[in-house]
Design a protein around this motif. Structure first.
Motif, short mmCIF file in Angstrom:
data_model
loop_
_atom_site.label_atom_id
_atom_site.label_comp_id
_atom_site.label_asym_id
_atom_site.label_seq_id
_atom_site.Cartn_x
_atom_site.Cartn_y
_atom_site.Cartn_z
N SER A 124 43.01 47.39 37.47
CA SER A 124 42.72 47.66 36.05
C SER A 124 42.37 46.38 35.31
O SER A 124 41.59 46.40 34.35
CB SER A 124 43.90 48.36 35.39
OG SER A 124 45.07 47.57 35.43
N HIS A 125 42.91 45.24 35.77
CA HIS A 125 42.55 43.94 35.18
C HIS A 125 41.07 43.67 35.38
O HIS A 125 40.35 43.27 34.44
CB HIS A 125 43.40 42.84 35.83
CG HIS A 125 43.06 41.45 35.39
ND1 HIS A 125 42.14 40.66 36.05
CD2 HIS A 125 43.50 40.71 34.33
CE1 HIS A 125 42.04 39.50 35.44
NE2 HIS A 125 42.86 39.50 34.39
N ARG A 126 40.58 43.89 36.60
CA ARG A 126 39.15 43.70 36.89
C ARG A 126 38.29 44.66 36.06
O ARG A 126 37.24 44.27 35.52
CB ARG A 126 38.87 43.91 38.39
CG ARG A 126 39.30 42.76 39.27
CD ARG A 126 38.71 42.91 40.67
NE ARG A 126 39.17 44.14 41.32
CZ ARG A 126 40.25 44.21 42.07
NH1 ARG A 126 41.01 43.15 42.26
NH2 ARG A 126 40.59 45.36 42.64
N GLU A 127 38.73 45.91 35.97
CA GLU A 127 37.98 46.92 35.20
C GLU A 127 37.87 46.53 33.73
O GLU A 127 36.80 46.66 33.12
CB GLU A 127 38.66 48.28 35.33
CG GLU A 127 38.51 48.92 36.69
CD GLU A 127 39.34 50.20 36.83
OE1 GLU A 127 39.89 50.64 35.80
OE2 GLU A 127 39.44 50.73 37.95
N VAL A 128 38.97 46.05 33.15
CA VAL A 128 38.97 45.67 31.73
C VAL A 128 38.04 44.48 31.50
O VAL A 128 37.24 44.48 30.56
CB VAL A 128 40.41 45.35 31.26
CG1 VAL A 128 40.38 44.62 29.91
CG2 VAL A 128 41.22 46.63 31.15
N ILE A 129 38.13 43.46 32.35
CA ILE A 129 37.26 42.29 32.20
C ILE A 129 35.80 42.68 32.33
O ILE A 129 34.94 42.26 31.53
CB ILE A 129 37.62 41.20 33.25
CG1 ILE A 129 38.99 40.59 32.95
CG2 ILE A 129 36.55 40.10 33.26
CD1 ILE A 129 39.10 39.85 31.64
N ASN A 130 35.47 43.50 33.33
CA ASN A 130 34.08 43.94 33.52
C ASN A 130 33.60 44.75 32.32
O ASN A 130 32.45 44.60 31.87
CB ASN A 130 33.95 44.77 34.80
CG ASN A 130 34.07 43.92 36.05
OD1 ASN A 130 33.82 42.72 36.01
ND2 ASN A 130 34.47 44.53 37.15
#
Length: 294
Positions: free
Chosen positions: A192-198
């Motif tokens: 979810s960290h990667r999803e939010v940054i993207n």
């Protein structure tokens, strides 16, 4: 009656504080309204029992805008406080970490009364706190009403010497800032960290370092909750991660021996790291890797 200070005198007073010609700035609640004082590290508020919770929260946000440790003191006369004033001051003292704006908003609703959560009389807080947060809170409440078990997360105290404010020159609009914070507050794991940054990169293009730092701190808190962490302290000299007694001690010691951290015999299981030889951000990444491995 109080006379209004001429605008040029006010501007001159703030400039003197910016340039460190003066060390103390005495003001009305004017500073609540977005006056940015990044060098200020201590705030003292008199008669804070007369102020609303959101006002106290805004005032507290005037310090801690740089990398240095900041302090906010809310004082009140030596008298018996009203129940509401006491509740407001307790709420502002208890909520100091990332995402506390949401908790403050919810506490404010409890103190003032917020209408019927499930009925027609509502107060528009869904727009302020974000749809995901609102539905999560609603689902938890419905589970409790149905008698289902809702696991209560233990509190994690995080004290990190990193700037965790969205720069005003990146996003000035308050609604947009809340939208970004709402997305970041939904980080629960690395995916979810990667999803939010993207998602933020798609929406805003190049992101300032403060956004990445906020997202990393949000991920750190999520991992801390999952791994029974009680407190994380990180500054330019050292780092401590203190665990609740429920942590698997054998596994913790084994993982610490294979990492840069050292296990300490303290009242609570603790691992430590000297950070004097590298940056706070590097130490933060070490802690993310360690907690991910548990």
């Amino acid at each position: 009656a109080h006379s209004k200070m001429p605008e040029h005198e006010l501007e001159d007073a703030i400039k003197r504080l910016y340039t460190k010609q003066t060390n103390v700035f005495i003001s009305t609640t004017l500073i609540e309204n977005g006056v940015d004082l990044p060098m200020a590290n201590t705030l003292i508020v008199l008669e804070s029992d007369h102020m609303g919770l959101s006002q106290l929260y805004q005032l507290r946000g005037r310090v801690g805008r740089n990398d240095e440790q900041a302090y906010a003191y809310f004082t009140y006369p030596n008298k018996v406080l009203t129940e509401e004033a006491s509740a407001r001051l307790q709420a502002i003292a208890e909520n100091t970490d990332l995402g506390s704006g949401f908790k403050i908003a919810m506490r404010d609703m409890q103190i003032r009364g917020a209408g019927e959560l499930l009925g027609k009389v509502q107060h528009g807080h869904m727009q302020k706190i974000g749809y995901e947060m609102y539905t999560r809170l609603l689902n938890e409440t419905l589970k409790r009403l149905r008698g289902e078990n809702v696991e209560v997360e233990k509190e994690v105290k995080i004290d990190i010497a990193l700037t965790s404010k969205i720069p005003t020159d990146f996003v000035l609009d308050e609604a947009e800032r809340l939208k970004i914070i709402s997305k970041i507050s939904n980080i629960t794991d690395k995916a979810s960290h990667r999803e939010v940054i993207n998602s933020l990169l798609i929406s805003y293009g190049k992101l300032p370092k403060e956004i990445y730092q906020l997202a990393s701190i949000a991920l750190l808190k999520a991992l801390a909750v999952k791994n029974k962490v009680k407190q994380i302290t990180l500054n330019k000299q050292h780092m401590f991660i203190v665990f609740y007694p429920e942590i698997n001690l054998d596994k913790l010691i084994l993982k610490a021996n294979k990492s840069a951290f050292s296990f300490e015999k303290s009242a609570l299981p603790t691992i430590s790291l000297s950070t004097s030889n590298f940056s706070v951000l590097t130490a933060l990444n070490y802690s993310l890797e360690f907690l991910s491995s548990l």
